[in-house]
Design a protein around this motif. Structure first.
Motif, PDB file in Angstrom:
ATOM      1  N   PHE A 190      13.863   1.040 -12.281  1.00  0.00           N
ATOM      2  CA  PHE A 190      14.148  -0.272 -11.702  1.00  0.00           C
ATOM      3  C   PHE A 190      14.021  -0.222 -10.181  1.00  0.00           C
ATOM      4  N   ILE A 191      14.549   0.848  -9.584  1.00  0.00           N
ATOM      5  CA  ILE A 191      14.482   0.971  -8.127  1.00  0.00           C
ATOM      6  C   ILE A 191      13.035   1.082  -7.673  1.00  0.00           C
ATOM      7  N   LYS A 192      12.249   1.886  -8.413  1.00  0.00           N
ATOM      8  CA  LYS A 192      10.864   2.078  -7.989  1.00  0.00           C
ATOM      9  C   LYS A 192      10.057   0.799  -8.128  1.00  0.00           C
ATOM     10  N   ASN A 193      10.361   0.019  -9.163  1.00  0.00           N
ATOM     11  CA  ASN A 193       9.544  -1.163  -9.399  1.00  0.00           C
ATOM     12  C   ASN A 193       9.907  -2.325  -8.494  1.00  0.00           C
ATOM     13  N   ASN A 194      11.153  -2.406  -8.068  1.00  0.00           N
ATOM     14  CA  ASN A 194      11.584  -3.605  -7.360  1.00  0.00           C
ATOM     15  C   ASN A 194      11.810  -3.400  -5.876  1.00  0.00           C
ATOM     16  N   HIS A 195      12.033  -2.182  -5.432  1.00  0.00           N
ATOM     17  CA  HIS A 195      12.284  -1.980  -4.012  1.00  0.00           C
ATOM     18  C   HIS A 195      10.947  -1.760  -3.318  1.00  0.00           C
ATOM     19  N   ALA A 196      10.271  -2.828  -3.038  1.00  0.00           N
ATOM     20  CA  ALA A 196       8.960  -2.732  -2.395  1.00  0.00           C
ATOM     21  C   ALA A 196       8.948  -3.659  -1.191  1.00  0.00           C
ATOM     22  N   ILE A 197       8.250  -3.243  -0.155  1.00  0.00           N
ATOM     23  CA  ILE A 197       8.174  -4.075   1.039  1.00  0.00           C
ATOM     24  C   ILE A 197       7.237  -5.241   0.777  1.00  0.00           C
ATOM     25  N   ASN A 198       7.275  -6.187   1.669  1.00  0.00           N
ATOM     26  CA  ASN A 198       6.573  -7.433   1.431  1.00  0.00           C
ATOM     27  C   ASN A 198       5.065  -7.301   1.593  1.00  0.00           C
ATOM     28  N   THR A 199       4.627  -6.389   2.432  1.00  0.00           N
ATOM     29  CA  THR A 199       3.192  -6.266   2.670  1.00  0.00           C
ATOM     30  C   THR A 199       2.714  -4.946   2.096  1.00  0.00           C
ATOM     31  N   PRO A 200       2.308  -4.932   0.831  1.00  0.00           N
ATOM     32  CA  PRO A 200       1.826  -3.667   0.259  1.00  0.00           C
ATOM     33  C   PRO A 200       0.494  -3.281   0.876  1.00  0.00           C
ATOM     34  N   LEU A 201       0.299  -1.974   0.978  1.00  0.00           N
ATOM     35  CA  LEU A 201      -0.909  -1.438   1.577  1.00  0.00           C
ATOM     36  C   LEU A 201      -1.822  -0.929   0.487  1.00  0.00           C
ATOM     37  N   GLN A 202      -3.109  -1.086   0.710  1.00  0.00           N
ATOM     38  CA  GLN A 202      -4.102  -0.420  -0.122  1.00  0.00           C
ATOM     39  C   GLN A 202      -4.708   0.706   0.699  1.00  0.00           C
ATOM     40  N   THR A 203      -4.791   1.867   0.097  1.00  0.00           N
ATOM     41  CA  THR A 203      -5.200   3.071   0.818  1.00  0.00           C
ATOM     42  C   THR A 203      -6.446   3.622   0.174  1.00  0.00           C
ATOM     43  N   MET A 204      -7.264   4.268   0.989  1.00  0.00           N
ATOM     44  CA  MET A 204      -8.473   4.927   0.507  1.00  0.00           C
ATOM     45  C   MET A 204      -8.709   6.163   1.364  1.00  0.00           C
ATOM     46  N   TYR A 205      -9.007   7.288   0.695  1.00  0.00           N
ATOM     47  CA  TYR A 205      -9.276   8.541   1.397  1.00  0.00           C
ATOM     48  C   TYR A 205     -10.754   8.883   1.250  1.00  0.00           C
ATOM     49  N   ILE A 206     -11.367   9.250   2.362  1.00  0.00           N
ATOM     50  CA  ILE A 206     -12.738   9.773   2.340  1.00  0.00           C
ATOM     51  C   ILE A 206     -12.625  11.270   2.559  1.00  0.00           C
ATOM     52  N   MET A 207     -13.041  12.028   1.555  1.00  0.00           N
ATOM     53  CA  MET A 207     -12.821  13.467   1.540  1.00  0.00           C
ATOM     54  C   MET A 207     -14.159  14.195   1.613  1.00  0.00           C
TER      55      MET A 207
END
Lengths: 561, 175
Positions: A190-207
């Motif tokens: 429950f904590i993991k699913n609901n405690h999220a900030i308002n502006t989620p980030l999308q991340t991408m790694y170039i390796m």
């Protein structure tokens, strides 16, 4: 010389874009640094020497079995969240037992299809997208110091949960949250699913897989070339920044043997295609139409007109409250108040009343005083017609009179105080405290009568508080009239003023603070009227002159005849 | 048409003899006004002060009005209630204040009052709660029938109101 070529600033850069992030394109160029490549950076003045060196080194490389060029250099254009598989992933997902999640199975299908169609087009450069497991683990176990034994603290774990991207959010959770406000025993999920900030980030790694030749596909040889983060507000974070005209970045790897130690350089460039002028123009037109339609919708709800008043008039609109009365002798107070408009030039609509009576309020102690709370609303408007154009005749302003009375158990009332205050001349919110007094008669008999029987002296004319209505003369004297100081009444007034002259003064960009200065606008309005009248008179005189002209023309004709 | 934005909060209340207070609020406007966005009435949570006698609500107010005239300027009416340990709610005070008419930030202290009954009703209220209430809520924001009331002074509700006015200078209105 070598240091001047590389770009040592690996800080991140923040960009903002209103374009959808799927239009983002990056070109990554990766190249191994060898001794033969060093020679390309020699100054041009030493070209002769370079040729000698090239001739000297060429036979030994050929003799030692030179590696193919595609293993030494690679260039890839990557789109946003474009998945390029690494050798490790290709080896891993070909084994079906390694697939655990639906994403793994999807990757397996893509890899098998890719192998059938000829294999990957990328060799060393690959990507981890937002959905990959690496992205989750990297944000959780990110190191911030050079300590080898850095362990994330409890706060870091909680913050990682809060800042995690909301991939696992389900619609059911959203609907369930509305019915239950407080969760008393939240679980970890429950904590993991609901405690999220308002502006989620999308991340991408170039390796990049920087393993030695022929030994690609090991995790230990993976290096991060670039980290991209994009949020929903169009903020793009690139770490490190695009190289552009700067030098390339450098990575050095260490192997078991000396011959396996190598250095790599790479560049990152933004190769996103610009929008066509027609598309950009069409996009702006769509936005303009959207905002215009929304504005028309808002206007249609109410309409575009606004009430106006006659020219040359000033409208005074007052929203007021009788807030409280404090410091009086008896209990159960009420206030009788009225607004007096000056006789000259002031008027008010006939339907509204300019007086009121509050409720009777039992007081309570507040500090040293006893306070009665009324919160009694009153609203009125008055019009001032300015006919006299002389600037010296300042207008009289309306006056608010109040009379405080008390009511006792036997329904007898006593006058507690009289007060008056001139309404504020400036618009805005004002809190006025009116001091009151009551008439008093000398002697003990009057006070005994007031105490036992009730009743007391009253003013026959309430305007006696300021200037009596019957006063005619130059000096007001109230000698002989005896009063006693009593408490205070608090009013709160919100004043608005409206006039056509204000529109003209606003259009002329003049800064006038007080309404008395605003009244000068009436004179300007009158001046304009005078100029127009003078022009009209001049034109009439011109027409009269033109009417008499044909007779003069006729006379010369007669003379000729 | 001119527009008014009312952005603020009901900060809290002081001076009430009861604890565990909550506040019902509403905004009333005239016929020439239209609410474009926002909620014009609401209710705060129940707050029990731990230190001192100030109950804090920090309840947001965010309204957008459009109007064709100055008549019927928005007015804010409040009802402060108290809740006892058994969950019963009784009236603590009625309050009223006009929404300010000048732009900027305003700190308003809204005094409240409550109706008084006969001495028997007052005695019963002291022991078992209850007490008279207004039959119609419009008596709070209208002064027409106020003179019939016999009331007692209650506490004070504190509000912070920020006001934005638009297009009023186009029609010659000084705020």
């Amino acid at each position: 010389m070598a240091e001047a070529v590389w770009s040592t600033d690996t800080g991140e850069a923040v960009y903002r874009s209103r374009d959808p992030v799927r239009n983002l394109r990056l070109r990554v160029h990766l190249q191994r640094i060898t001794s033969s490549n060093f020679l390309h950076y020699q100054p041009a003045a030493q070209m002769g020497k370079d040729l000698i060196d090239l001739a000297t080194f060429r036979p030994p490389q050929a003799a030692s079995g030179h590696r193919p060029d595609e293993e030494e250099e690679e260039e890839v254009v990557i789109g946003w969240q474009e998945k390029l598989f690494s050798q490790f992933e290709v080896d891993l997902y070909q084994n079906e037992s390694a697939c655990q999640s639906p994403l793994d199975h999807q990757y397996r299908q893509e890899i098998l299809k890719l192998e059938n169609s000829g294999g990957r087009k990328n060799r060393r450069i690959f990507t981890y997208t937002d959905s990959d497991r690496y992205t989750d683990l990297e944000e959780y176990c990110q190191k911030i110091t050079t300590s080898a034994s850095e362990v994330p603290s409890f706060l870091a774990e909680r913050m990682a949960n809060v800042r995690r991207r909301r991939q696992d959010r389900r619609g059911v959770e959203g609907s369930k949250l509305k019915s239950r406000i407080v969760t008393w025993e939240p679980s970890e999920d429950f904590i993991k699913n609901n405690h999220a900030i308002n502006t989620p980030l999308q991340t991408m790694y170039i390796m990049a897989d920087l393993g030695p030749y022929g030994k690609l596909g090991y995790k230990v040889h993976e290096h991060v070339l670039c980290i991209l983060k994009v949020d929903s507000n169009g903020v793009i974070t690139v770490k490190p920044d695009f190289t552009g005209i700067k030098g390339p970045y450098r990575i050095e790897t260490e192997g078991e043997k000396q011959e396996h130690t190598s250095a790599w350089k790479y560049t990152i460039d933004n190769v996103s295609s610009l929008a066509q002028p027609e598309e950009e123009e069409r996009e702006q037109r769509v936005f303009k139409d959207l905002y215009g339609r929304h504005k028309e919708y808002l206007s249609s709800l109410v309409g575009t007109d606004f009430e106006m008043i006659a020219p040359g008039a000033l409208r005074l609109f007052v929203n007021g409250e009788v807030v409280s009365a404090q410091g009086y002798e008896y209990d159960n107070l009420y206030v009788h108040f009225f607004v007096e408009l000056p006789a000259a030039n002031w008027s008010s609509p006939p339907f509204q009343q300019l007086s009121g009576v509050t409720q009777a309020c039992a007081t309570k102690s507040l500090g040293m005083d006893k306070v009665a709370y009324f919160s009694f609303p009153f609203t009125f408007e008055a019009f001032f017609l300015h006919e006299d154009e002389s600037a010296e005749s300042l207008p009289e302003w309306p006056v608010l009179y109040c009379k405080v009375l008390s009511l006792d158990f036997w329904q007898r009332y006593r006058v507690e105080g009289y007060g008056a205050v001139v309404l504020p001349a400036t618009p805005g919110s004002h809190t006025l405290t009116v001091s009151t007094w009551r008439p008093m008669e000398l002697g003990l008999v009057a006070e005994l009568r007031r105490f036992f029987i009730g009743g007391s002296l009253e003013l026959e004319d309430p305007s006696y508080v300021r200037i009596p209505g019957t006063f005619k003369g130059e000096r007001l004297s109230r000698f002989g009239f005896r009063t006693e100081t009593t408490g205070t009444v608090t009013f709160r007034l919100h004043c608005l003023q409206q006039s056509r002259a204000f529109m003209e003064s606003n259009s002329l960009q003049k800064q006038m603070r007080s309404v008395l200065d605003r009244l000068e606008g009436f004179s300007q309005q009158s001046s304009t009227h005078n100029v127009l009248e003078a022009f009209r008179r001049a034109r009439r005189r011109m027409q009269e002159a033109r009417e008499s002209l044909p007779q003069d023309l006729v006379s010369p004709t007669g003379t000729l005849t | 048409m001119a527009e008014v934005h009312v952005i603020g909060q009901i900060i809290g209340a002081t001076g009430f003899s009861e604890s565990s207070l909550f506040c019902k609020w509403g905004i009333h406007t005239g016929a020439a006004w239209k609410l474009l966005s926002g909620v014009r009435e609401g209710q705060t949570q129940v707050d029990t002060p731990q230190i001192g006698d100030m109950a804090y609500w920090s309840h947001p107010i965010d309204l957008h009005f459009a109007t064709k005239g100055l008549q019927g300027w928005p007015r804010l009416h409040l009802q402060v209630w108290s809740q006892d340990s058994f969950g019963r709610c009784q009236l603590a005070g009625y309050g009223f204040c006009h929404v300010p008419s000048s732009p900027g930030t305003h700190q308003l202290d809204c005094p409240t009052w409550r109706p008084l009954g006969s001495w028997r009703e007052q005695l019963a209220r002291a022991f078992v709660g209850g007490g008279p209430q207004l039959l119609h809520a419009d008596t709070i924001y209208s002064g027409a029938d106020r003179y019939r009331l016999h009331t007692a002074a209650g506490g004070t509700v504190h509000l912070g109101i920020g006001l934005l006015l638009r297009h009023f200078d186009r029609y010659g209105v000084e705020c």
